[in-house]
Design a protein around this motif. Structure first.
Motif, PDB file in Angstrom:
ATOM      1  N   ALA A 547       0.821  -1.204   0.000  1.00 21.55           N
ATOM      2  CA  ALA A 547       0.000   0.000   0.000  1.00 21.55           C
ATOM      3  C   ALA A 547       0.859   1.260   0.000  1.00 21.55           C
ATOM      4  CB  ALA A 547      -0.930  -0.015   1.216  1.00 21.55           C
ATOM      5  N   ALA A 548       1.941   1.255   0.783  1.00 24.17           N
ATOM      6  CA  ALA A 548       2.801   2.434   0.828  1.00 24.17           C
ATOM      7  C   ALA A 548       3.451   2.697  -0.519  1.00 24.17           C
ATOM      8  CB  ALA A 548       3.871   2.254   1.910  1.00 24.17           C
ATOM      9  N   GLU A 550       2.251   1.763  -3.447  1.00 17.63           N
ATOM     10  CA  GLU A 550       1.217   2.216  -4.375  1.00 17.63           C
ATOM     11  C   GLU A 550       0.891   3.686  -4.144  1.00 17.63           C
ATOM     12  OE1 GLU A 550      -2.103  -0.342  -4.427  1.00 17.63           O
ATOM     13  OE2 GLU A 550      -3.335   0.976  -5.664  1.00 17.63           O
ATOM     14  N   LEU A 551       0.826   4.098  -2.868  1.00 13.81           N
ATOM     15  CA  LEU A 551       0.560   5.499  -2.563  1.00 13.81           C
ATOM     16  C   LEU A 551       1.693   6.387  -3.066  1.00 13.81           C
ATOM     17  CD1 LEU A 551      -1.180   7.621  -1.149  1.00 13.81           C
ATOM     18  CD2 LEU A 551       0.094   7.154   0.947  1.00 13.81           C
ATOM     19  N   ALA A 552       2.931   5.945  -2.861  1.00 14.38           N
ATOM     20  CA  ALA A 552       4.067   6.739  -3.315  1.00 14.38           C
ATOM     21  C   ALA A 552       4.081   6.869  -4.833  1.00 14.38           C
ATOM     22  CB  ALA A 552       5.373   6.110  -2.824  1.00 14.38           C
ATOM     23  N   GLY A 554       1.451   6.779  -6.774  1.00 14.24           N
ATOM     24  CA  GLY A 554       0.384   7.689  -7.139  1.00 14.24           C
ATOM     25  C   GLY A 554       0.785   9.143  -6.951  1.00 14.24           C
ATOM     26  N   ILE A 555       1.453   9.433  -5.831  1.00 14.54           N
ATOM     27  CA  ILE A 555       1.919  10.800  -5.585  1.00 14.54           C
ATOM     28  C   ILE A 555       2.944  11.198  -6.637  1.00 14.54           C
ATOM     29  CG2 ILE A 555       3.134  12.269  -3.945  1.00 14.54           C
ATOM     30  CD1 ILE A 555       1.895  10.587  -1.707  1.00 14.54           C
ATOM     31  N   SER A 590     -15.231   4.018  -1.075  1.00 15.97           N
ATOM     32  CA  SER A 590     -14.085   4.343  -1.920  1.00 15.97           C
ATOM     33  C   SER A 590     -14.433   4.391  -3.401  1.00 15.97           C
ATOM     34  CB  SER A 590     -12.975   3.316  -1.706  1.00 15.97           C
ATOM     35  OG  SER A 590     -13.413   2.009  -2.059  1.00 15.97           O
TER      36      SER A 590
END
Length: 811
Positions: A547-548, A550-552, A554-555, A590
């Protein structure tokens, strides 16, 4: 000892004893075996026919088929492509044999294989795909015409000449001295070849499993044997007298050109064939485990096959479309089918010589002539015509027919380059004026060569005028982009307005769009959102990224792609502060992306999300004042003009309300969902006409509760003091909305006599941008803007300016 080291106490086998040796067993799937038989039955007559068409020893075709199946099948990068002597190489090989002899031709084939190995090591296989498809199709069509004209003489009982012109000149004389036996066997072969795939009924489905080429040749052979016709037949000399490779003899430049031609034709045909096989495999159900082609490895495999085939006295090898298509359609799943077909060809060449020698040459010639005619594909002609490349196709075809393969391909490439340059430089730029609007129309590709004409046309637009620039093309280079942007900036700075339309209208105008018309671009980057990190969606076994991570990612994607586009707008919002016109209260699900389903941007919506889009009535918050605080802030500080409560399909909170029992533990979630109990009571009240969807009934109880909950929360909103005061002053509107996730369909709430109705929203309300004349600022538009301003100030009564009616209670 490192912590990650495995313990030494456990041994999979006794100490000091060698590990057990696992023997790899060759497993052949049944689908591969049946596919190999089908391909072999097609390859056997075609290999003999192509060898006959080139003037090479007939055994050379069998050698090339066996080597193509075993060597290219084992080493190539396209597992299901079948290689062997190809009809596309017939003209090249025939010309080499005529000029240099058979043994030198074998040497040229081996040298071409070495050149392919070098190209494969340089990893330039993708470069071959840069050749225009019109050139490739034209080359194959020219080769097909050459084959058909040459084999026609054998079909009629004669012998062909070395060139197309000579064969065409000799055709009338050949028609005057027909050989009835040859013509009859050729006609029988063509009849069986065309009629066999068209046998109707259940019996036809069973018989069509036998390849038509095999049936045609076998039928002609059996007929000739039974009738005792005197015909030239296949002559296979003893393998002991088979001619092997010899050193190339002849002019160095001529041999080099021959090697280059053979390399080019073999490589391009094989690589394009591999791409076509990938498409066939992708379209076949249940083929996920068949990997895509490695084109560089395929080039290496084809090179190795040509080296071996040339050394053993075989024809040049390339990927063959007919056999590859049959292999895929027969259900092959691995390269074992290709290799088995090569084994069958070798066995047939060694053990079936007496049977093969009974085949009439006229039958093989008819078979190859039919293949040549099929190479002139009507589908390819329609495709190049649709893409306006028929000139390239025609030039390549005629060049191959009358000048040879290499010269014809060179002519086709030259015409393709000239046509591309012509299209790149042929840009029409016009300027006209109508009803005060200056229109500049650009037709064609906008490059630096057209910048002077573009500048002259743009400077015809006077200062302060409204201009529309229509870009009707598929390409705009940096010089044209800079020129257009500079003019746009200077024109708007002097009081004018500019609108860019068309496929290349990527430059944004500096004039703000009218409030009544939405000019937002569709949110296309959101498509296939789930596969952007893990690749193709056809690989479900690939583990999802953390998840981390994937978030990174995306950012990082936002900073790289989106931030440069929105930085100016966000900087303005940072200076001016937020001024939203709406409070949008929706569920925390979501799947609800508010900016997507409302086509809104930064600063447009003040969004409040919670589980179940609930609005606790005043005094019943039980310590949770977050929703009430957001309502007070939005109404009294931000001065929003409307509040929308949005429910959605498949809401987990509504499902939990329906399934809740009286003895459930009082968790934070259960305590929050108590605010939805009035909706549950309202649903169970038979005296009240429940809300419904326009056009269809509710799918289930969950959907009915979702609709009822929206209406109930609007009643709760009216009980809040700030909302009640704003409604009484006419400064606020309440709206209900329902979004069906699976259908991607929005519904707006409207009052009805028998209850609340949620109606579909299918089109933009008011005048649609594409229906309005571009660039035309009419009186109607100005009046609409004036009405909207008056509506915001409370001066217009009874007009539905925003086209969303005020929600009325269904009571």
């Amino acid at each position: 000892m490192p912590a990650c080291a495995p313990p030494r106490t456990q041994h999979p086998h006794p100490p000091h004893s060698p590990p057990p040796v696992r023997r790899r067993r060759l497993r052949i799937e049944g689908a591969d075996l049946s596919a190999s038989v089908a391909v072999f039955l097609i390859a056997l007559p075609l290999s003999l026919g192509i060898a006959l068409a080139t003037g090479a020893p007939l055994q050379a075709g069998l050698v090339a088929a066996g080597v193509g199946g075993l060597v290219a099948g084992r080493l190539g990068g396209c597992p299901l492509q079948v290689s062997g002597p190809a009809a596309g190489l017939t003209v090249v090989t025939a010309d080499l044999i005529h000029r240099y002899g058979w043994r030198t031709t074998c040497g040229i084939t081996a040298l071409a294989g070495l050149a392919q190995l070098g190209l494969g090591c340089l990893r330039v296989a993708r470069g071959a795909l840069a050749v225009s498809p019109a050139v490739v199709h034209g080359m194959l069509a020219g080769i097909g015409v050459t084959i058909a004209v040459a084999q026609l003489h054998i079909v009629l009982g004669g012998s062909p000449d070395s060139s197309v012109l000579a064969n065409l000149r000799a055709l009338p004389a050949q028609l005057a001295r027909l050989d009835p036996a040859a013509v009859s066997m050729s006609a029988l072969t063509l009849t069986l070849l065309l009629a066999w795939p068209r046998i109707p009924g259940r019996a036809g489905r069973l018989l069509r499993r036998i390849p038509a080429a095999l049936v045609a040749v076998a039928g002609a052979t059996a007929t000739a044997a039974l009738t005792g016709l005197a015909l030239p037949r296949v002559g296979l000399p003893s393998w002991s007298s088979h001619a092997l490779v010899g050193l190339p003899e002849g002019p160095v430049l001529g041999v080099a050109a021959a090697v280059l031609t053979t390399t080019l034709v073999c490589s391009v045909q094989s690589l394009l064939g591999a791409v076509a096989v990938d498409k066939l495999v992708a379209a076949r159900p249940g083929s996920a485990h068949v990997g895509r082609s490695n084109l560089d490895r395929e080039l290496l495999g084809q090179g190795a096959a040509n080296v071996v085939s040339g050394t053993l006295g075989g024809l040049p090898v390339a990927g063959v479309a007919v056999r590859s298509t049959a292999n895929v359609n027969s259900g092959a799943v691995s390269r074992n089918s290709t290799m088995l077909h090569g084994v069958f060809v070798v066995v047939a060449a060694l053990l079936m010589v007496p049977l093969l020698e009974r085949i009439p040459l006229a039958s093989l010639a008819a078979l190859v002539m039919a293949v040549g005619i099929q190479m002139v594909s009507l589908h390819h002609i329609r495709t190049v015509t649709r893409h306006r490349e028929v000139l390239v196709y025609a030039a390549t075809t005629l060049g191959v027919v009358f000048l040879g393969v290499l010269a014809g391909v060179a002519l086709g490439v030259a015409v393709a380059v000239a046509l591309a340059l012509h299209r790149l430089t042929r840009t029409r730029i016009t300027h006209d004026q109508k009803e005060g609007v200056h229109r500049v129309h650009v037709r064609g590709q906008l490059t630096f060569l057209a910048v002077p004409r573009l500048s002259r046309a743009l400077h015809l637009v006077p200062q302060g005028a409204h201009a529309v620039v229509e870009l009707d093309g598929s390409f705009m280079d940096h010089a044209a982009y800079e020129s257009l942007q500079d003019w746009q900036s200077s024109h708007t700075a002097r009081g004018g307005s500019a609108e860019l339309t068309g496929r290349r209208a990527a430059v944004r105008t500096t004039e703000p769009a009218p409030a009544a018309v939405c000019r937002c671009r569709p949110w296309t980057p959101w498509r296939n959102h789930r596969t952007c990190f893990t690749g193709a969606s056809s690989a479900p076994a690939a583990p999802a990224p953390p998840a981390a991570q994937e978030l990174a990612r995306g950012i990082s994607s936002f900073q790289r792609n989106t931030a440069p586009l929105v930085r100016e707008e966000l900087a303005r919002l940072a200076r001016e502060g937020q001024r939203p016109s709406q409070l949008f209260l929706t569920c925390a699900d979501s799947r609800l992306v508010t900016s997507m389903i409302t086509a809104s941007g930064p600063g447009d919506l003040f969004v409040v999300r919670n589980v179940g889009n609930l609005v606790p009535p005043p005094g019943e918050e039980h310590g949770d004042d977050s929703v009430a605080a957001a309502i007070e802030y939005a109404v009294e500080v931000l001065k929003v003009r409307s509040i929308t409560v949005c429910g959605h399909s498949g809401c987990g909170a509504m499902q939990a309300l329906l399934a809740a029992g009286p003895d459930d533990a009082a968790t934070p979630l259960k305590r929050w969902l108590r605010h939805g109990l009035p909706s549950l009571t309202r649903l169970a009240d038979d005296l009240r006409a429940g809300p419904r969807l326009a056009g269809r009934a509710c799918a289930d109880a969950v959907e009915r509760l979702c609709l009822t909950n929206v209406v109930q929360q609007l009643d709760h909103l009216r009980a809040h003091g700030p909302v009640a005061r704003a409604l009484a002053a006419g400064a606020l509107e309440l709206h209900g909305m329902y979004f069906h996730v699976g259908e991607a369909q929005a519904y707006l709430l409207d009052g009805a006599a028998d209850g609340a109705v949620f109606g579909e929203v299918t089109e933009d309300v008011g005048e649609r941008p594409e229906r309005r004349k571009r660039g035309e600022r009419t009186k109607e538009q100005k009046e609409a803007e004036k009405e909207e301003r008056e509506a915001q100030e409370g001066k217009v009564e009874g007009k539905d300016v925003t086209a969303v009616k005020e929600v009325r209670s269904p009571v």
